[in-house]
Design a protein around this motif. Structure first.
Motif, PDB file in Angstrom:
ATOM      1  N   ILE A   1       0.840  -1.205   0.000  1.00  0.00           N
ATOM      2  CA  ILE A   1       0.000   0.000   0.000  1.00  0.00           C
ATOM      3  C   ILE A   1       0.872   1.251   0.000  1.00  0.00           C
ATOM      4  O   ILE A   1       0.614   2.200  -0.735  1.00  0.00           O
ATOM      5  CB  ILE A   1      -0.972  -0.009   1.198  1.00  0.00           C
ATOM      6  N   SER A   2       1.914   1.249   0.806  1.00  0.00           N
ATOM      7  CA  SER A   2       2.786   2.441   0.849  1.00  0.00           C
ATOM      8  C   SER A   2       3.459   2.681  -0.500  1.00  0.00           C
ATOM      9  O   SER A   2       3.646   3.836  -0.892  1.00  0.00           O
ATOM     10  CB  SER A   2       3.829   2.310   1.956  1.00  0.00           C
ATOM     11  N   GLN A   3       3.801   1.635  -1.213  1.00  0.00           N
ATOM     12  CA  GLN A   3       4.450   1.799  -2.512  1.00  0.00           C
ATOM     13  C   GLN A   3       3.513   2.426  -3.541  1.00  0.00           C
ATOM     14  O   GLN A   3       3.958   3.111  -4.459  1.00  0.00           O
ATOM     15  CB  GLN A   3       4.976   0.452  -3.023  1.00  0.00           C
ATOM     16  N   ILE A   4       2.213   2.200  -3.370  1.00  0.00           N
ATOM     17  CA  ILE A   4       1.225   2.793  -4.280  1.00  0.00           C
ATOM     18  C   ILE A   4       1.276   4.314  -4.212  1.00  0.00           C
ATOM     19  O   ILE A   4       1.041   4.992  -5.207  1.00  0.00           O
ATOM     20  CB  ILE A   4      -0.196   2.277  -3.935  1.00  0.00           C
TER      21      ILE A   4
ATOM     22  N   PRO B   1       1.974   9.231  -6.737  1.00  0.00           N
ATOM     23  CA  PRO B   1       1.154  10.415  -6.464  1.00  0.00           C
ATOM     24  C   PRO B   1       1.875  11.451  -5.592  1.00  0.00           C
ATOM     25  O   PRO B   1       1.732  12.657  -5.802  1.00  0.00           O
ATOM     26  CB  PRO B   1      -0.067   9.860  -5.730  1.00  0.00           C
ATOM     27  N   THR B   2       2.666  10.980  -4.643  1.00  0.00           N
ATOM     28  CA  THR B   2       3.413  11.905  -3.786  1.00  0.00           C
ATOM     29  C   THR B   2       4.450  12.670  -4.596  1.00  0.00           C
ATOM     30  O   THR B   2       4.581  13.894  -4.442  1.00  0.00           O
ATOM     31  CB  THR B   2       4.085  11.143  -2.631  1.00  0.00           C
ATOM     32  N   LEU B   3       5.157  11.983  -5.453  1.00  0.00           N
ATOM     33  CA  LEU B   3       6.144  12.654  -6.311  1.00  0.00           C
ATOM     34  C   LEU B   3       5.468  13.652  -7.247  1.00  0.00           C
ATOM     35  O   LEU B   3       5.987  14.748  -7.480  1.00  0.00           O
ATOM     36  CB  LEU B   3       6.952  11.629  -7.098  1.00  0.00           C
ATOM     37  N   ALA B   4       4.303  13.279  -7.768  1.00  0.00           N
ATOM     38  CA  ALA B   4       3.561  14.198  -8.645  1.00  0.00           C
ATOM     39  C   ALA B   4       3.124  15.445  -7.879  1.00  0.00           C
ATOM     40  O   ALA B   4       3.244  16.571  -8.390  1.00  0.00           O
ATOM     41  CB  ALA B   4       2.352  13.483  -9.249  1.00  0.00           C
ATOM     42  N   LEU B   5       2.632  15.258  -6.657  1.00  0.00           N
ATOM     43  CA  LEU B   5       2.229  16.419  -5.847  1.00  0.00           C
ATOM     44  C   LEU B   5       3.418  17.318  -5.521  1.00  0.00           C
ATOM     45  O   LEU B   5       3.299  18.551  -5.548  1.00  0.00           O
ATOM     46  CB  LEU B   5       1.560  15.952  -4.552  1.00  0.00           C
ATOM     47  N   ILE B   6       4.550  16.721  -5.229  1.00  0.00           N
ATOM     48  CA  ILE B   6       5.747  17.532  -4.954  1.00  0.00           C
ATOM     49  C   ILE B   6       6.133  18.325  -6.195  1.00  0.00           C
ATOM     50  O   ILE B   6       6.475  19.507  -6.105  1.00  0.00           O
ATOM     51  CB  ILE B   6       6.909  16.648  -4.464  1.00  0.00           C
TER      52      ILE B   6
ATOM     53  N   VAL C   1       7.359  11.925   3.245  1.00  0.00           N
ATOM     54  CA  VAL C   1       6.714  10.709   2.740  1.00  0.00           C
ATOM     55  C   VAL C   1       7.487  10.180   1.530  1.00  0.00           C
ATOM     56  O   VAL C   1       7.776   8.982   1.440  1.00  0.00           O
ATOM     57  CB  VAL C   1       5.235  10.985   2.376  1.00  0.00           C
ATOM     58  N   ALA C   2       7.851  11.082   0.620  1.00  0.00           N
ATOM     59  CA  ALA C   2       8.576  10.665  -0.592  1.00  0.00           C
ATOM     60  C   ALA C   2       9.991  10.213  -0.270  1.00  0.00           C
ATOM     61  O   ALA C   2      10.621   9.525  -1.080  1.00  0.00           O
ATOM     62  CB  ALA C   2       8.604  11.813  -1.598  1.00  0.00           C
ATOM     63  N   THR C   3      10.501  10.577   0.889  1.00  0.00           N
ATOM     64  CA  THR C   3      11.806  10.077   1.310  1.00  0.00           C
ATOM     65  C   THR C   3      11.677   8.685   1.912  1.00  0.00           C
ATOM     66  O   THR C   3      12.493   7.803   1.658  1.00  0.00           O
ATOM     67  CB  THR C   3      12.436  11.030   2.359  1.00  0.00           C
ATOM     68  N   MET C   4      10.650   8.496   2.704  1.00  0.00           N
ATOM     69  CA  MET C   4      10.514   7.240   3.427  1.00  0.00           C
ATOM     70  C   MET C   4      10.046   6.080   2.538  1.00  0.00           C
ATOM     71  O   MET C   4      10.476   4.942   2.744  1.00  0.00           O
ATOM     72  CB  MET C   4       9.550   7.415   4.607  1.00  0.00           C
ATOM     73  N   ILE C   5       9.181   6.344   1.576  1.00  0.00           N
ATOM     74  CA  ILE C   5       8.655   5.251   0.744  1.00  0.00           C
ATOM     75  C   ILE C   5       9.782   4.504   0.010  1.00  0.00           C
ATOM     76  O   ILE C   5       9.831   3.274   0.053  1.00  0.00           O
ATOM     77  CB  ILE C   5       7.566   5.755  -0.228  1.00  0.00           C
ATOM     78  N   PRO C   6      10.719   5.196  -0.652  1.00  0.00           N
ATOM     79  CA  PRO C   6      11.776   4.449  -1.353  1.00  0.00           C
ATOM     80  C   PRO C   6      12.829   3.830  -0.419  1.00  0.00           C
ATOM     81  O   PRO C   6      13.643   3.022  -0.858  1.00  0.00           O
ATOM     82  CB  PRO C   6      12.437   5.478  -2.263  1.00  0.00           C
ATOM     83  N   MET C   7      12.806   4.206   0.861  1.00  0.00           N
ATOM     84  CA  MET C   7      13.806   3.653   1.778  1.00  0.00           C
ATOM     85  C   MET C   7      13.596   2.151   2.003  1.00  0.00           C
ATOM     86  O   MET C   7      14.567   1.413   2.169  1.00  0.00           O
ATOM     87  CB  MET C   7      13.778   4.397   3.116  1.00  0.00           C
ATOM     88  N   GLY C   8      12.333   1.699   1.999  1.00  0.00           N
ATOM     89  CA  GLY C   8      12.074   0.259   2.150  1.00  0.00           C
ATOM     90  C   GLY C   8      12.715  -0.548   1.030  1.00  0.00           C
ATOM     91  O   GLY C   8      13.504  -1.479   1.296  1.00  0.00           O
TER      92      GLY C   8
ATOM     93  N   SER D   1      16.102  13.440  -3.841  1.00  0.00           N
ATOM     94  CA  SER D   1      15.645  14.451  -4.802  1.00  0.00           C
ATOM     95  C   SER D   1      14.276  14.980  -4.415  1.00  0.00           C
ATOM     96  O   SER D   1      14.023  16.189  -4.469  1.00  0.00           O
ATOM     97  CB  SER D   1      15.581  13.851  -6.213  1.00  0.00           C
ATOM     98  N   ALA D   2      13.397  14.088  -4.008  1.00  0.00           N
ATOM     99  CA  ALA D   2      12.043  14.504  -3.622  1.00  0.00           C
ATOM    100  C   ALA D   2      12.069  15.428  -2.421  1.00  0.00           C
ATOM    101  O   ALA D   2      11.395  16.468  -2.403  1.00  0.00           O
ATOM    102  CB  ALA D   2      11.180  13.280  -3.334  1.00  0.00           C
ATOM    103  N   VAL D   3      12.841  15.087  -1.414  1.00  0.00           N
ATOM    104  CA  VAL D   3      12.853  15.922  -0.216  1.00  0.00           C
ATOM    105  C   VAL D   3      13.517  17.268  -0.499  1.00  0.00           C
ATOM    106  O   VAL D   3      13.085  18.297   0.039  1.00  0.00           O
ATOM    107  CB  VAL D   3      13.506  15.195   0.983  1.00  0.00           C
ATOM    108  N   ILE D   4      14.506  17.301  -1.349  1.00  0.00           N
ATOM    109  CA  ILE D   4      15.154  18.572  -1.690  1.00  0.00           C
ATOM    110  C   ILE D   4      14.174  19.494  -2.405  1.00  0.00           C
ATOM    111  O   ILE D   4      14.029  20.666  -2.052  1.00  0.00           O
ATOM    112  CB  ILE D   4      16.426  18.329  -2.532  1.00  0.00           C
ATOM    113  N   LEU D   5      13.483  18.974  -3.412  1.00  0.00           N
ATOM    114  CA  LEU D   5      12.503  19.797  -4.129  1.00  0.00           C
ATOM    115  C   LEU D   5      11.376  20.252  -3.207  1.00  0.00           C
ATOM    116  O   LEU D   5      10.921  21.397  -3.279  1.00  0.00           O
ATOM    117  CB  LEU D   5      11.943  19.039  -5.328  1.00  0.00           C
ATOM    118  N   ALA D   6      10.943  19.369  -2.320  1.00  0.00           N
ATOM    119  CA  ALA D   6       9.868  19.727  -1.391  1.00  0.00           C
ATOM    120  C   ALA D   6      10.318  20.833  -0.443  1.00  0.00           C
ATOM    121  O   ALA D   6       9.564  21.781  -0.178  1.00  0.00           O
ATOM    122  CB  ALA D   6       9.425  18.495  -0.605  1.00  0.00           C
ATOM    123  N   LEU D   7      11.528  20.746   0.054  1.00  0.00           N
ATOM    124  CA  LEU D   7      12.014  21.780   0.981  1.00  0.00           C
ATOM    125  C   LEU D   7      12.240  23.118   0.284  1.00  0.00           C
ATOM    126  O   LEU D   7      11.986  24.177   0.871  1.00  0.00           O
ATOM    127  CB  LEU D   7      13.290  21.306   1.684  1.00  0.00           C
TER     128      LEU D   7
END
Length: 165
Positions: free
Chosen positions: A12-15, A19-24, A92-99, A122-128
């Motif tokens: 479920i988290s991988q789903i 969408p999280t990357l798109a929102l960022i 969220v976008a940082t934690m999902i790919p960590m698994g 990359s996701a967390v940098i763009l988000a910040l």
């Protein structure tokens, strides 16, 4: 049974990664849109224009201070929400790919580890960056709106003094 729950939660988290990357990405673009609006508004304010609350008051001088406050809050609502939601999405976008990165590390697949960590950071940098821009713009615009409310109160006092004379 616990393995089934863990696997289901993982899937479920991988789903939510895409969408999280798109929102960022959308919020990153939105941050630069807000920055552009801010720059235009700053230029207009230098020439004496660009005062939304004063314009509202000029067209409708019966507006109460509370109504002006609501107008000010509405003007800042979307960028304020963006400045607060974007860092959460970055996390969220940082934690999902960590698994998958940790799983790839245990499997000895360093290419997948690298790929997943690239996505995460990359996701967390763009988000910040997006959050920083919108946060800064919101705070300066909040000050501008507070200055306009003070200006309106002065105008209101002048109108009262003129009506009594």
């Amino acid at each position: 049974m616990s393995h089934l729950v863990e696997t289901t939660m993982y899937q479920i988290s991988q789903i939510f990664l895409l969408p999280t990357l798109a929102l960022i990405a959308i919020l990153f673009l939105y941050a630069f849109w807000v920055l552009g609006e801010f720059a235009v508004l700053a230029l207009r304010r230098r020439s004496g224009a660009g005062r939304a609350l004063v314009a509202h008051f000029s067209t409708k001088p019966t507006l109460s201070p509370d109504e002006l406050d609501v107008i000010a809050h509405k003007a800042l609502e979307v960028p304020r929400i963006a400045s607060r939601v974007t860092p959460m999405l970055g996390l969220v976008a940082t934690m999902i790919p960590m698994g998958p990165a940790l799983k790839s590390l245990s499997d000895g697949n360093l290419a997948d580890v690298s790929h997943n960590l690239t996505i995460a950071f990359s996701a967390v940098i763009l988000a910040l960056i997006a959050a920083s821009i919108t946060y800064w713009v919101v705070n300066v615009r909040r000050r501008w709106l507070a200055e306009e409310i003070l200006e309106i109160e002065s105008l209101r006092d002048s109108l009262r003094a003129g009506a009594q004379a």
